[in-house]
Design a protein around this motif. Structure first.
Motif, PDB file in Angstrom:
ATOM      1  N   ARG A 209       0.824  -1.204   0.000  1.00  0.00           N
ATOM      2  CA  ARG A 209       0.000   0.000   0.000  1.00  0.00           C
ATOM      3  C   ARG A 209       0.864   1.262   0.000  1.00  0.00           C
ATOM      4  O   ARG A 209       0.581   2.218  -0.723  1.00  0.00           O
ATOM      5  N   ASN A 210       1.929   1.278   0.801  1.00  0.00           N
ATOM      6  CA  ASN A 210       2.796   2.453   0.863  1.00  0.00           C
ATOM      7  C   ASN A 210       3.480   2.711  -0.477  1.00  0.00           C
ATOM      8  O   ASN A 210       3.688   3.867  -0.867  1.00  0.00           O
ATOM      9  N   THR A 211       3.839   1.631  -1.174  1.00  0.00           N
ATOM     10  CA  THR A 211       4.479   1.781  -2.481  1.00  0.00           C
ATOM     11  C   THR A 211       3.516   2.401  -3.488  1.00  0.00           C
ATOM     12  O   THR A 211       3.897   3.252  -4.296  1.00  0.00           O
ATOM     13  N   LEU A 212       2.268   1.964  -3.444  1.00  0.00           N
ATOM     14  CA  LEU A 212       1.264   2.530  -4.351  1.00  0.00           C
ATOM     15  C   LEU A 212       1.067   4.021  -4.075  1.00  0.00           C
ATOM     16  O   LEU A 212       0.958   4.827  -5.003  1.00  0.00           O
ATOM     17  N   LEU A 213       1.010   4.374  -2.807  1.00  0.00           N
ATOM     18  CA  LEU A 213       0.834   5.785  -2.457  1.00  0.00           C
ATOM     19  C   LEU A 213       2.004   6.616  -2.967  1.00  0.00           C
ATOM     20  O   LEU A 213       1.817   7.680  -3.569  1.00  0.00           O
ATOM     21  N   ALA A 214       3.228   6.118  -2.732  1.00  0.00           N
ATOM     22  CA  ALA A 214       4.409   6.856  -3.180  1.00  0.00           C
ATOM     23  C   ALA A 214       4.451   6.979  -4.698  1.00  0.00           C
ATOM     24  O   ALA A 214       4.914   7.984  -5.246  1.00  0.00           O
ATOM     25  N   ALA A 215       3.966   5.942  -5.398  1.00  0.00           N
ATOM     26  CA  ALA A 215       3.988   5.967  -6.860  1.00  0.00           C
ATOM     27  C   ALA A 215       2.994   6.961  -7.428  1.00  0.00           C
ATOM     28  O   ALA A 215       3.230   7.553  -8.484  1.00  0.00           O
ATOM     29  N   LEU A 216       1.876   7.157  -6.742  1.00  0.00           N
ATOM     30  CA  LEU A 216       0.818   8.019  -7.260  1.00  0.00           C
ATOM     31  C   LEU A 216       0.943   9.469  -6.814  1.00  0.00           C
ATOM     32  O   LEU A 216       0.384  10.365  -7.432  1.00  0.00           O
ATOM     33  N   VAL A 217       1.650   9.688  -5.721  1.00  0.00           N
ATOM     34  CA  VAL A 217       1.825  11.048  -5.215  1.00  0.00           C
ATOM     35  C   VAL A 217       3.315  11.361  -5.177  1.00  0.00           C
ATOM     36  O   VAL A 217       4.039  10.872  -4.315  1.00  0.00           O
ATOM     37  N   ARG A 218       3.760  12.184  -6.113  1.00  0.00           N
ATOM     38  CA  ARG A 218       5.177  12.531  -6.150  1.00  0.00           C
ATOM     39  C   ARG A 218       5.522  13.526  -5.059  1.00  0.00           C
ATOM     40  O   ARG A 218       4.693  14.302  -4.610  1.00  0.00           O
ATOM     41  N   ASP A 219       6.797  13.537  -4.664  1.00  0.00           N
ATOM     42  CA  ASP A 219       7.227  14.529  -3.692  1.00  0.00           C
ATOM     43  C   ASP A 219       7.544  15.842  -4.404  1.00  0.00           C
ATOM     44  O   ASP A 219       7.513  15.948  -5.631  1.00  0.00           O
ATOM     45  N   ASP A 220       7.849  16.857  -3.628  1.00  0.00           N
ATOM     46  CA  ASP A 220       8.091  18.185  -4.191  1.00  0.00           C
ATOM     47  C   ASP A 220       9.271  18.192  -5.156  1.00  0.00           C
ATOM     48  O   ASP A 220       9.249  18.875  -6.182  1.00  0.00           O
ATOM     49  N   GLU A 221      10.309  17.424  -4.842  1.00  0.00           N
ATOM     50  CA  GLU A 221      11.487  17.395  -5.698  1.00  0.00           C
ATOM     51  C   GLU A 221      11.158  16.823  -7.074  1.00  0.00           C
ATOM     52  O   GLU A 221      11.658  17.301  -8.097  1.00  0.00           O
ATOM     53  N   GLY A 222      10.293  15.799  -7.099  1.00  0.00           N
ATOM     54  CA  GLY A 222       9.897  15.220  -8.374  1.00  0.00           C
ATOM     55  C   GLY A 222       9.130  16.214  -9.232  1.00  0.00           C
ATOM     56  O   GLY A 222       9.300  16.264 -10.460  1.00  0.00           O
ATOM     57  N   ILE A 223       8.267  17.012  -8.596  1.00  0.00           N
ATOM     58  CA  ILE A 223       7.526  18.040  -9.335  1.00  0.00           C
ATOM     59  C   ILE A 223       8.487  19.091  -9.898  1.00  0.00           C
ATOM     60  O   ILE A 223       8.408  19.478 -11.061  1.00  0.00           O
ATOM     61  N   ARG A 224       9.415  19.542  -9.058  1.00  0.00           N
ATOM     62  CA  ARG A 224      10.374  20.570  -9.510  1.00  0.00           C
ATOM     63  C   ARG A 224      11.208  20.065 -10.681  1.00  0.00           C
ATOM     64  O   ARG A 224      11.427  20.788 -11.667  1.00  0.00           O
ATOM     65  N   GLN A 225      11.660  18.816 -10.605  1.00  0.00           N
ATOM     66  CA  GLN A 225      12.476  18.275 -11.683  1.00  0.00           C
ATOM     67  C   GLN A 225      11.705  18.191 -12.989  1.00  0.00           C
ATOM     68  O   GLN A 225      12.250  18.462 -14.061  1.00  0.00           O
ATOM     69  N   GLU A 226      10.424  17.836 -12.917  1.00  0.00           N
ATOM     70  CA  GLU A 226       9.639  17.760 -14.150  1.00  0.00           C
ATOM     71  C   GLU A 226       9.443  19.142 -14.750  1.00  0.00           C
ATOM     72  O   GLU A 226       9.513  19.313 -15.967  1.00  0.00           O
ATOM     73  N   ILE A 227       9.186  20.132 -13.916  1.00  0.00           N
ATOM     74  CA  ILE A 227       9.015  21.493 -14.429  1.00  0.00           C
ATOM     75  C   ILE A 227      10.287  21.966 -15.127  1.00  0.00           C
ATOM     76  O   ILE A 227      10.251  22.511 -16.241  1.00  0.00           O
ATOM     77  N   GLU A 228      11.436  21.736 -14.476  1.00  0.00           N
ATOM     78  CA  GLU A 228      12.687  22.246 -15.037  1.00  0.00           C
ATOM     79  C   GLU A 228      13.143  21.460 -16.258  1.00  0.00           C
ATOM     80  O   GLU A 228      13.602  22.038 -17.240  1.00  0.00           O
ATOM     81  N   SER A 229      13.039  20.118 -16.197  1.00  0.00           N
ATOM     82  CA  SER A 229      13.588  19.296 -17.278  1.00  0.00           C
ATOM     83  C   SER A 229      12.654  19.190 -18.473  1.00  0.00           C
ATOM     84  O   SER A 229      13.110  19.035 -19.608  1.00  0.00           O
ATOM     85  N   ARG A 230      11.352  19.283 -18.249  1.00  0.00           N
ATOM     86  CA  ARG A 230      10.425  19.112 -19.364  1.00  0.00           C
ATOM     87  C   ARG A 230       9.832  20.437 -19.830  1.00  0.00           C
ATOM     88  O   ARG A 230       9.955  20.797 -20.991  1.00  0.00           O
ATOM     89  N   ILE A 231       9.219  21.169 -18.921  1.00  0.00           N
ATOM     90  CA  ILE A 231       8.535  22.391 -19.351  1.00  0.00           C
ATOM     91  C   ILE A 231       9.531  23.495 -19.700  1.00  0.00           C
ATOM     92  O   ILE A 231       9.505  24.050 -20.802  1.00  0.00           O
ATOM     93  N   LEU A 232      10.423  23.809 -18.765  1.00  0.00           N
ATOM     94  CA  LEU A 232      11.352  24.904 -19.028  1.00  0.00           C
ATOM     95  C   LEU A 232      12.355  24.550 -20.121  1.00  0.00           C
ATOM     96  O   LEU A 232      12.564  25.312 -21.068  1.00  0.00           O
ATOM     97  N   ALA A 233      13.001  23.393 -19.995  1.00  0.00           N
ATOM     98  CA  ALA A 233      14.060  23.042 -20.947  1.00  0.00           C
ATOM     99  C   ALA A 233      13.533  22.799 -22.349  1.00  0.00           C
ATOM    100  O   ALA A 233      14.190  23.164 -23.332  1.00  0.00           O
ATOM    101  N   GLU A 234      12.341  22.213 -22.471  1.00  0.00           N
ATOM    102  CA  GLU A 234      11.843  21.825 -23.786  1.00  0.00           C
ATOM    103  C   GLU A 234      10.935  22.872 -24.422  1.00  0.00           C
ATOM    104  O   GLU A 234      10.928  23.016 -25.647  1.00  0.00           O
TER     105      GLU A 234
END
Length: 286
Positions: A209-234
């Protein structure tokens, strides 16, 4: 209760999965709840797979492969991506003492019970063993067979093998199910661990159950990395170096300088990302 917080919840989950329960023999509210949960599982999986926050033509969310978003179609996270291989299972003819030792050695609260071909028959948990353990230690039995609970305790006290002690049928999930679907099933059945089986019922893994929760809810660092690597960079390569992103509990603060024509689109792209709860605009337009 340990791994299973109530037999009624487990039975309800099995009815929801099998779809064999008739509407005439269950309350309307219960029926509506099950249909709601099933619909939400499907919607959650679809949104996570195909969300396109900037409207028509925006790139879909990519797989974590390092390829550009425009080169790959996003896919939902599946159970097989987050499950653990089956470390331990209990043969159906395992004796009570052997089961207790196996649970203790594995450091878990429940284990799948399998037949000689490796198919999952049920699940045996610490709570299933407690009545038997009490009788073995004290000789005291639960008393008069008045209630369903007492009958179950008496049955457990007289049981000797995993097949007699287990709760069956087991609530299982397929490797091809989405993590969102598995999360709804775990929540509805109140399970901490679910066996993963192939279509023939053979044990292939276990998902927590904990693994499913972690997989579906990203932490703040994961959100920041997606913004920088995908939205800003691309999508904003010229403005990217002048933009600073700070994420706290899903709230994104956006700082820096950007062309006025790009500011609104950047904020909309960030707002549309999964797990972003709010975007705070600190941008200076030029």
């Amino acid at each position: 209760m340990n791994e299973r917080e109530g037999p009624a919840a487990g039975a309800e989950a099995r009815r929801a999965v099998s779809g064999t329960a008739g509407r005439t023999d269950r309350p309307l509210r219960e029926d509506m709840l099950l249909r709601y949960l099933g619909a939400m599982a499907a919607v959650s999986a679809t949104q996570r797979a195909h969300r396109s926050p900037a409207g028509p033509g925006a790139p879909a969310r990519p797989r974590r492969t390092g390829r550009r978003a425009s080169d790959v179609e996003a896919q939902p996270l599946l159970v097989r991506d987050v499950m653990d291989p089956p470390v331990t299972s209990v043969p159906r003819d395992s004796a009570f003492v052997a089961i207790a030792r196996t649970l203790n050695d594995a450091g878990v609260g429940s284990l799948p019970v399998t037949d000689p071909d490796g198919r999952v028959m049920g699940v045996v948990s610490v709570s299933d063993l407690l009545a038997k353990a009490a009788v073995e230690a004290t000789g005291h039995r639960p008393g008069a067979r008045g209630s369903l609970t007492r009958r179950r305790l008496n049955d457990r006290a007289r049981a000797y093998t995993a097949e007699d002690l287990m709760t069956a049928p087991a609530i299982t999930v397929l490797p091809e199910a989405t993590a969102a679907e598995a999360a709804w099933l775990a929540a509805l059945s109140r399970l901490k661990r679910m066996p993963v089986t192939d279509e023939d019922g053979h044990l292939v893994g276990v998902v927590h159950r904990n693994t499913l929760l972690a997989a579906l809810v990203r932490d703040d660092e994961g959100i920041r990395q997606e913004i920088e690597s995908r939205i800003l960079a691309e999508e904003f390569p010229h403005a990217g170096p002048a933009i600073e992103i700070v994420v706290r509990n899903g709230t994104v603060d956006v700082w820096g300088s950007i062309a006025q024509s790009d500011a609104r689109r950047l904020l909309e792209r960030i707002e549309g990302l999964a797990d972003v709860t709010e975007v705070v605009d600190h941008l200076t337009t030029v």
